[in-house]
Design a protein around this motif. Structure first.
Motif, PDB file in Angstrom:
ATOM      1  N   LEU A 117     125.856  93.862  52.723  1.00 55.88           N
ATOM      2  CA  LEU A 117     125.606  92.456  52.422  1.00 55.88           C
ATOM      3  C   LEU A 117     124.487  91.901  53.308  1.00 55.88           C
ATOM      4  O   LEU A 117     123.619  91.160  52.839  1.00 55.88           O
ATOM      5  CB  LEU A 117     126.881  91.646  52.611  1.00 55.88           C
ATOM      6  CG  LEU A 117     126.773  90.137  52.360  1.00 55.88           C
ATOM      7  CD1 LEU A 117     126.323  89.866  50.931  1.00 55.88           C
ATOM      8  CD2 LEU A 117     128.102  89.448  52.642  1.00 55.88           C
ATOM      9  N   THR A 118     124.494  92.263  54.579  1.00 52.07           N
ATOM     10  CA  THR A 118     123.460  91.782  55.492  1.00 52.07           C
ATOM     11  C   THR A 118     122.109  92.407  55.165  1.00 52.07           C
ATOM     12  O   THR A 118     121.065  91.759  55.297  1.00 52.07           O
ATOM     13  CB  THR A 118     123.866  92.094  56.947  1.00 52.07           C
ATOM     14  OG1 THR A 118     125.153  91.510  57.205  1.00 52.07           O
ATOM     15  CG2 THR A 118     122.868  91.535  57.934  1.00 52.07           C
ATOM     16  N   THR A 119     122.114  93.650  54.727  1.00 54.46           N
ATOM     17  CA  THR A 119     120.872  94.277  54.253  1.00 54.46           C
ATOM     18  C   THR A 119     120.319  93.519  53.058  1.00 54.46           C
ATOM     19  O   THR A 119     119.108  93.291  52.947  1.00 54.46           O
ATOM     20  CB  THR A 119     121.131  95.743  53.874  1.00 54.46           C
ATOM     21  OG1 THR A 119     121.656  96.437  55.007  1.00 54.46           O
ATOM     22  CG2 THR A 119     119.852  96.425  53.419  1.00 54.46           C
ATOM     23  N   TYR A 120     121.206  93.111  52.164  1.00 50.05           N
ATOM     24  CA  TYR A 120     120.795  92.295  51.015  1.00 50.05           C
ATOM     25  C   TYR A 120     120.173  90.981  51.485  1.00 50.05           C
ATOM     26  O   TYR A 120     119.147  90.546  50.961  1.00 50.05           O
ATOM     27  CB  TYR A 120     122.009  92.021  50.125  1.00 50.05           C
ATOM     28  CG  TYR A 120     121.825  90.866  49.170  1.00 50.05           C
ATOM     29  CD1 TYR A 120     121.075  91.009  48.008  1.00 50.05           C
ATOM     30  CD2 TYR A 120     122.409  89.620  49.440  1.00 50.05           C
ATOM     31  CE1 TYR A 120     120.895  89.942  47.150  1.00 50.05           C
ATOM     32  CE2 TYR A 120     122.230  88.556  48.575  1.00 50.05           C
ATOM     33  CZ  TYR A 120     121.476  88.716  47.433  1.00 50.05           C
ATOM     34  OH  TYR A 120     121.297  87.658  46.581  1.00 50.05           O
ATOM     35  N   CYS A 121     120.782  90.353  52.495  1.00 55.76           N
ATOM     36  CA  CYS A 121     120.248  89.092  53.012  1.00 55.76           C
ATOM     37  C   CYS A 121     118.830  89.285  53.542  1.00 55.76           C
ATOM     38  O   CYS A 121     117.925  88.483  53.269  1.00 55.76           O
ATOM     39  CB  CYS A 121     121.140  88.549  54.120  1.00 55.76           C
ATOM     40  SG  CYS A 121     122.790  88.085  53.572  1.00 55.76           S
ATOM     41  N   GLY A 122     118.653  90.346  54.319  1.00 58.76           N
ATOM     42  CA  GLY A 122     117.316  90.625  54.835  1.00 58.76           C
ATOM     43  C   GLY A 122     116.327  90.917  53.725  1.00 58.76           C
ATOM     44  O   GLY A 122     115.167  90.482  53.780  1.00 58.76           O
ATOM     45  N   ALA A 123     116.779  91.643  52.676  1.00 56.76           N
ATOM     46  CA  ALA A 123     115.893  91.953  51.550  1.00 56.76           C
ATOM     47  C   ALA A 123     115.468  90.686  50.822  1.00 56.76           C
ATOM     48  O   ALA A 123     114.322  90.581  50.354  1.00 56.76           O
ATOM     49  CB  ALA A 123     116.599  92.907  50.578  1.00 56.76           C
ATOM     50  N   CYS A 124     116.373  89.697  50.708  1.00 57.72           N
ATOM     51  CA  CYS A 124     116.020  88.415  50.085  1.00 57.72           C
ATOM     52  C   CYS A 124     114.880  87.749  50.842  1.00 57.72           C
ATOM     53  O   CYS A 124     113.900  87.267  50.247  1.00 57.72           O
ATOM     54  CB  CYS A 124     117.231  87.482  50.063  1.00 57.72           C
ATOM     55  SG  CYS A 124     118.492  87.911  48.846  1.00 57.72           S
ATOM     56  N   LEU A 125     115.000  87.704  52.174  1.00 52.53           N
ATOM     57  CA  LEU A 125     113.967  87.059  52.986  1.00 52.53           C
ATOM     58  C   LEU A 125     112.645  87.823  52.911  1.00 52.53           C
ATOM     59  O   LEU A 125     111.569  87.213  52.812  1.00 52.53           O
ATOM     60  CB  LEU A 125     114.437  86.958  54.433  1.00 52.53           C
ATOM     61  CG  LEU A 125     115.562  85.947  54.686  1.00 52.53           C
ATOM     62  CD1 LEU A 125     116.050  86.047  56.120  1.00 52.53           C
ATOM     63  CD2 LEU A 125     115.085  84.532  54.386  1.00 52.53           C
ATOM     64  N   VAL A 126     112.709  89.138  52.953  1.00 57.13           N
ATOM     65  CA  VAL A 126     111.483  89.941  52.861  1.00 57.13           C
ATOM     66  C   VAL A 126     110.789  89.705  51.526  1.00 57.13           C
ATOM     67  O   VAL A 126     109.560  89.550  51.456  1.00 57.13           O
ATOM     68  CB  VAL A 126     111.810  91.443  53.051  1.00 57.13           C
ATOM     69  CG1 VAL A 126     110.602  92.307  52.684  1.00 57.13           C
ATOM     70  CG2 VAL A 126     112.231  91.713  54.482  1.00 57.13           C
TER      71      VAL A 126
ATOM     72  N   VAL B 108     112.236  89.518  60.609  1.00 56.69           N
ATOM     73  CA  VAL B 108     113.434  89.508  59.757  1.00 56.69           C
ATOM     74  C   VAL B 108     114.165  90.837  59.856  1.00 56.69           C
ATOM     75  O   VAL B 108     115.391  90.887  60.043  1.00 56.69           O
ATOM     76  CB  VAL B 108     113.046  89.203  58.293  1.00 56.69           C
ATOM     77  CG1 VAL B 108     114.227  89.457  57.359  1.00 56.69           C
ATOM     78  CG2 VAL B 108     112.575  87.776  58.150  1.00 56.69           C
ATOM     79  N   VAL B 109     113.425  91.933  59.713  1.00 53.15           N
ATOM     80  CA  VAL B 109     114.044  93.260  59.762  1.00 53.15           C
ATOM     81  C   VAL B 109     114.720  93.493  61.115  1.00 53.15           C
ATOM     82  O   VAL B 109     115.851  94.003  61.190  1.00 53.15           O
ATOM     83  CB  VAL B 109     112.989  94.349  59.489  1.00 53.15           C
ATOM     84  CG1 VAL B 109     113.577  95.736  59.728  1.00 53.15           C
ATOM     85  CG2 VAL B 109     112.466  94.235  58.059  1.00 53.15           C
ATOM     86  N   SER B 110     114.059  93.079  62.187  1.00 52.22           N
ATOM     87  CA  SER B 110     114.621  93.293  63.531  1.00 52.22           C
ATOM     88  C   SER B 110     115.900  92.485  63.728  1.00 52.22           C
ATOM     89  O   SER B 110     116.904  93.003  64.242  1.00 52.22           O
ATOM     90  CB  SER B 110     113.585  92.902  64.588  1.00 52.22           C
ATOM     91  OG  SER B 110     112.417  93.683  64.470  1.00 52.22           O
ATOM     92  N   VAL B 111     115.873  91.213  63.333  1.00 48.94           N
ATOM     93  CA  VAL B 111     117.042  90.348  63.522  1.00 48.94           C
ATOM     94  C   VAL B 111     118.234  90.864  62.729  1.00 48.94           C
ATOM     95  O   VAL B 111     119.355  90.997  63.260  1.00 48.94           O
ATOM     96  CB  VAL B 111     116.706  88.896  63.120  1.00 48.94           C
ATOM     97  CG1 VAL B 111     117.980  88.049  63.057  1.00 48.94           C
ATOM     98  CG2 VAL B 111     115.723  88.286  64.107  1.00 48.94           C
ATOM     99  N   TYR B 112     118.008  91.192  61.454  1.00 50.65           N
ATOM    100  CA  TYR B 112     119.137  91.613  60.617  1.00 50.65           C
ATOM    101  C   TYR B 112     119.610  93.019  60.981  1.00 50.65           C
ATOM    102  O   TYR B 112     120.797  93.339  60.835  1.00 50.65           O
ATOM    103  CB  TYR B 112     118.768  91.480  59.142  1.00 50.65           C
ATOM    104  CG  TYR B 112     118.956  90.060  58.662  1.00 50.65           C
ATOM    105  CD1 TYR B 112     120.127  89.669  58.045  1.00 50.65           C
ATOM    106  CD2 TYR B 112     117.976  89.095  58.883  1.00 50.65           C
ATOM    107  CE1 TYR B 112     120.328  88.364  57.634  1.00 50.65           C
ATOM    108  CE2 TYR B 112     118.163  87.777  58.478  1.00 50.65           C
ATOM    109  CZ  TYR B 112     119.338  87.417  57.863  1.00 50.65           C
ATOM    110  OH  TYR B 112     119.546  86.116  57.473  1.00 50.65           O
TER     111      TYR B 112
END
Length: 400
Positions: free
Chosen positions: A80-89, A109-113
């Protein structure tokens, strides 16, 4: 049976997201170096994985496979968190801008998530969660040290991603229109519903913290909301792509039918052996290409019988002195149609050629669609047919 007996909130969005990914897959394979397409494909695939692994029977299977109670929880939170990061990217790619600044933002974004994901697993090591929970883990362990922090961390990461993605997408949709805008509107609705999902989860968890029980919000309300979120976002991705395909198919079919009268007028000039017949189920794009090719070949054949002086006479008789540009184009189409009909009649009557015919530039400039419609609708064409018929009758009488 209740809705949860079928786990519809998990199965439907997973299927929709996989279909969306399948629609995008050919373009991704064709243009694999395009980072935007890779981001879209990755997001859809990860989003589908969220619902697949959040499916309660799948949670039980993962727990049993690994042999650790509730090990599926940090795994689902990771996806789910990977999905969140993918949305922002993805939104950062859409927004564009300075390439260096964009790469820096994406790296942040990638580093934070990624840090958040590592925190899940570290905290899970210290959490004591011996009782397996397939549907209500968030509320059951809401007060459990370390597991409590994991739950809050994933919800905050999800909220930040959805809020940021929704705002950036909303700002971007003001600069686009058509199906792309419609798709972005659906995505904004999906992100807004994600925030509703988070609010429901927060409410149920805070209720546990304060000694109340609103677990039904987490177990019965949140999953259907998540289902709607996924459907809106998936359709938002599909709509511009699929809609464009539908529009193109409709336009091809419209052009094919629009050229029908001209093709009917000319196709009898082609020898049967030269006519290529496509299978009935051939793509409309191929049929349109074939129809244009047939028309082009026939025009070449009647080229030497094209009476340009007759065409100019018809144009002069048709166009008004104060005609607008649109009326002039319409009159030109009628004149071209009349000259073509006359040339076809001349060939059928075995009349000798008139000269060298049209130049290549002149032939390329013909508005075949407008000419075809003129053949079908203009009374001038019927007059031309009568004229050529009478001319043929007089010539036949003269030869006798």
């Amino acid at each position: 049976m209740t809705i949860h007996d079928f786990y519809i909130p998990y199965v439907i969005p997973a299927v929709v997201l996989i279909v969306a990914f399948s629609i995008k897959a050919p373009a991704m394979l064709r243009y694999w170096k395009n980072p935007l397409l890779r981001a879209v494909g990755g997001l859809l695939l990860v989003a589908a994985a969220v619902f697949i692994f959040a499916y309660p029977p799948m949670i039980g299977w993962v727990n049993e496979l690994i042999g650790i109670p509730n090990i599926a929880a940090p795994w689902v939170y990771t996806i789910l968190t990977t999905y969140c990061g993918a949305c922002l990217v993805l939104v950062l790619y859409w927004r564009g801008g300075n390439p260096t600044a964009m790469k820096r933002s994406i790296w942040t974004v990638v580093s934070v998530y990624a840090t958040v994901i590592v925190a899940f697993w570290v905290l899970f090591i210290f959490a004591e969660v011996p009782v397996e929970r397939l549907r209500d883990l968030d509320t059951y362990y809401a007060n459990t040290p370390y597991m409590r922090e994991i739950i809050v961390l994933y919800l905050v990461a999800h909220s930040v991603a959805c809020l940021t993605s929704g705002i950036l997408t909303w700002n971007w949709l003001r600069r686009v229109d058509g199906l792309l805008r419609a798709g972005l509107v659906l995505m904004v609705i999906g992100y807004a519903l994600n925030l509703v999902y988070d609010a429901v989860k927060y409410t149920a968890i805070i209720a546990r913290w304060t000694g109340h029980n609103l677990d039904t919000l987490s177990t019965d309300v949140a999953p259907p909301v998540a289902c709607l979120c996924a459907i809106f976002i998936a359709v938002g991705f599909i709509l511009p792509h699929a809609g464009q395909g539908i529009q193109e198919s409709w336009e091809e079919r419209r052009q094919y039918r629009r050229l029908g009268p001209l093709w009917q007028e000319l196709h009898t000039l082609q020898p049967n052996a030269a006519i290529v017949r496509l299978p009935f189920r051939s793509a409309m794009s191929l049929k349109l290409i074939q129809r244009r090719s047939d028309i082009g070949d026939a025009l070449l054949r009647l080229d030497a019988h094209f009476d340009d002086s007759f065409r100019e006479q018809v144009y002069a008789d048709t166009v008004a002195p104060d005609a607008s540009e649109a009326d002039q184009r319409a009159a030109a189409a009628v004149a071209d149609a009349a000259a073509i009909v006359a040339a076809v009649a001349a060939i059928r009557a075995d009349e000798p050629p008139l000269g060298d015919g049209m130049s290549q530039e002149r032939r390329a400039g013909l508005d075949l669609g407008a000419i075809s419609q003129a053949i079908q609708r203009s009374p001038v064409i019927q007059q031309t047919r009568i004229r050529t018929m009478h001319r043929g009758t007089h010539e036949e009488a003269a030869t006798r």
